[in-house]
Design a protein around this motif. Structure first.
Motif, mmCIF file in Angstrom:
data_model
loop_
_atom_site.group_PDB
_atom_site.id
_atom_site.type_symbol
_atom_site.label_atom_id
_atom_site.label_comp_id
_atom_site.label_asym_id
_atom_site.label_seq_id
_atom_site.Cartn_x
_atom_site.Cartn_y
_atom_site.Cartn_z
ATOM 1 N N GLN A 135 0.824 -1.203 0.000
ATOM 2 C CA GLN A 135 0.000 0.000 0.000
ATOM 3 C C GLN A 135 0.863 1.260 0.000
ATOM 4 O O GLN A 135 0.495 2.275 -0.607
ATOM 5 C CB GLN A 135 -0.937 0.004 1.218
ATOM 6 N N GLU A 302 -10.904 1.250 -11.288
ATOM 7 C CA GLU A 302 -10.252 0.527 -10.195
ATOM 8 C C GLU A 302 -11.292 -0.345 -9.488
ATOM 9 O O GLU A 302 -12.468 0.049 -9.363
ATOM 10 C CB GLU A 302 -9.665 1.513 -9.187
ATOM 11 N N GLN A 306 -10.376 -2.374 -3.876
ATOM 12 C CA GLN A 306 -9.094 -1.693 -3.750
ATOM 13 C C GLN A 306 -9.287 -0.242 -3.305
ATOM 14 O O GLN A 306 -8.574 0.264 -2.447
ATOM 15 C CB GLN A 306 -8.347 -1.725 -5.074
#
Length: 336
Positions: A135, A302, A306
Motif C-alpha cells: 500500500q 479501479e 481496492q
C-alpha cells in the motif's frame, strides 16, 4: 553553477564502491528535468516529507491504541527513529544517506489506522488482501498528489517495498532500512511497554540483555556498532551471529508478551470491528466515498475493493473512529 552535478561527483569520490550513486539511478517512471541543486534522492525525501500521507502518520498507532499519555510512539515518531538509525549506519558505512533517509521516511506511508491490528483486519476482510508495504507503493505511485503520485526513483520504491523482514532489497541502503525498522520498533516498543507497565526492565530475558544491552540506548548503540563493524567494506549489511540471534529472540519475546494478548492490546478487537464494519459499509455504499475515490472507480475502473482499502488505510485512528461513529452510532435529533 550546477550544485547537483558537483554533489554527484563528490559522491563518486567519497562513498563506498558498494553505495548507490545518484548518477547511476534507474530513474523515475515519468522522466523529469533534474534539479540544479538537489539530487534525485534528496528530492524524493522532500516529496515524502511534504506528502499528506506522511503528515497523517502522527495520528496513526504504532503499537498502543489510544494510550493515556503524550510520550508513547506513534507511526510518525517510529518513522523518524527508523530514519535516524538508518542514516547513522549509512554514514558510517559510506553509503548513500539521502537514499537511505528517503526509504526510511516513506516505508510506512501506506500503514492503516490502529497499527498492525488495522492491517490484519483489512487483509482478512478484503478478497484482494492487504499488505502495508504494498500500500505504501500505491500511495507514492497513485494516491498522492491528486492521483498523480510522487514519481519517486526506482531505488526508493524498491527500499519501501522490501523493508519487511522477508523483503529482499536491491541496494545496501535498502538493507539498512530493513534492519533499522526492526531495531527501532523492538527497542522503542520495549520502552513504551515499560512506560505502560506492561513490562518491567527486569522481565527481559537476561541472555539477550547480556548480548544487546540493558537499556534502549545501550541496545541501539551496541547493535549499530555491531552492524557497522561487521559490514564495513563489504557488499552486505549484517550483524554478527550472536547479535542476530539475540535480536530475533527478543523480538519473539515481544510478540509473546506485548504484541499478542497483553493488556496493551485490549482495544484491538474494537479496532478490528471498526475497520471491518467501515469496509463492509463502503463496499455497499461506495457512492458515499469522497469524490476523488468515486472517480477512481468510475473513470479509472479501479476495483471497488481496492479503492475502499485505499480510503480506509489512509485514515488516522481518530478519523476512523469519527466515521464509524457517524455511520453506526445514533445521534440525538431535534424535531423543531
Amino acid at each position: 553553477m550546477n550544485l547537483r552535478l558537483q554533489r554527484e561527483e563528490i559522491e563518486a569520490q567519497i562513498l563506498s564502491p558498494y553505495a548507490s550513486l545518484n548518477k547511476n539511478s534507474k530513474g523515475r517512471r515519468v522522466e523529469e528535468e533534474p534539479c540544479d541543486i538537489r539530487t534525485d534522492y534528496q528530492r524524493d525525501r522532500d516529496r515524502i516529507i511534504h506528502s499528506k500521507a506522511f503528515r497523517r502518520l502522527k495520528h496513526k498507532t504504532q503499537v498502543f491504541i489510544s494510550p493515556e499519555g503524550d510520550h508513547y510512539r506513534t507511526r510518525l515518531t517510529h518513522t523518524l527513529e527508523v530514519a535516524q538509525i538508518a542514516r547513522t549506519i549509512a554514514r558510517a558505512l559510506r553509503l548513500n544517506e539521502d537514499l537511505t533517509e528517503a526509504m526510511a521516511l516513506g516505508h510506512d506511508l501506506g500503514h492503516t489506522p490502529f497499527g498492525h491490528a488495522g492491517e490484519y483486519a483489512l487483509n482478512e476482510v478484503c478478497p484482494l488482501g492487504f499488505k502495508h508495504y504494498e500500500q505504501s507503493i500505491r500511495v507514492v505511485e497513485q494516491l498522492e498528489n491528486k492521483g498523480k503520485g510522487l514519481n519517486l526513483t526506482w531505488e526508493v520504491k524498491d527500499g519501501i517495498l522490501n523493508h519487511p523482514t522477508a523483503g529482499t532489497p536491491s541496494t545496501l541502503e535498502g538493507k539498512i532500512v530493513r534492519l533499522s525498522d526492526k531495531i527501532a520498533y523492538i527497542n522503542h516498543d520495549i520502552d513504551d511497554a515499560i512506560r505502560g507497565k506492561i513490562l518491567n526492565s527486569k522481565d527481559l530475558p537476561q541472555e539477550y540483555v547480556d548480548v544487546l544491552g540493558k537499556t534502549s540506548s545501550e541496545r541501539i548503540n551496541n547493535i549499530l556498532h555491531n552492524i557497522v563493524n561487521n559490514s564495513i567494506n563489504k557488499n552486505d549489511v549484517i550483524m554478527s551471529d550472536d547479535f542476530q540471534e539475540a535480536t530475533k529472540n527478543i523480538r519473539k519475546y515481544m510478540f509473546q508478551n506485548v504484541y499478542v494478548g497483553s493488556s496493551a492490546k485490549t482495544h484491538e478487537e474494537k479496532a478490528h470491528r471498526i475497520i471491518k464494519e467501515l469496509y463492509k459499509y463502503f463496499i455497499q455504499e461506495y457512492q458515499e466515498l469522497p469524490m476523488e475515490y468515486q472517480m477512481m472507480i468510475k473513470e479509472k475502473k479501479e476495483p471497488v475493493e481496492q479503492v475502499v482499502c485505499d480510503y480506509i488505510a489512509g485514515m488516522t485512528d481518530r478519523f476512523a473512529i469519527k466515521k464509524f461513529t457517524e455511520i453506526f452510532v445514533p445521534s440525538s435529533w431535534d424535531i423543531y
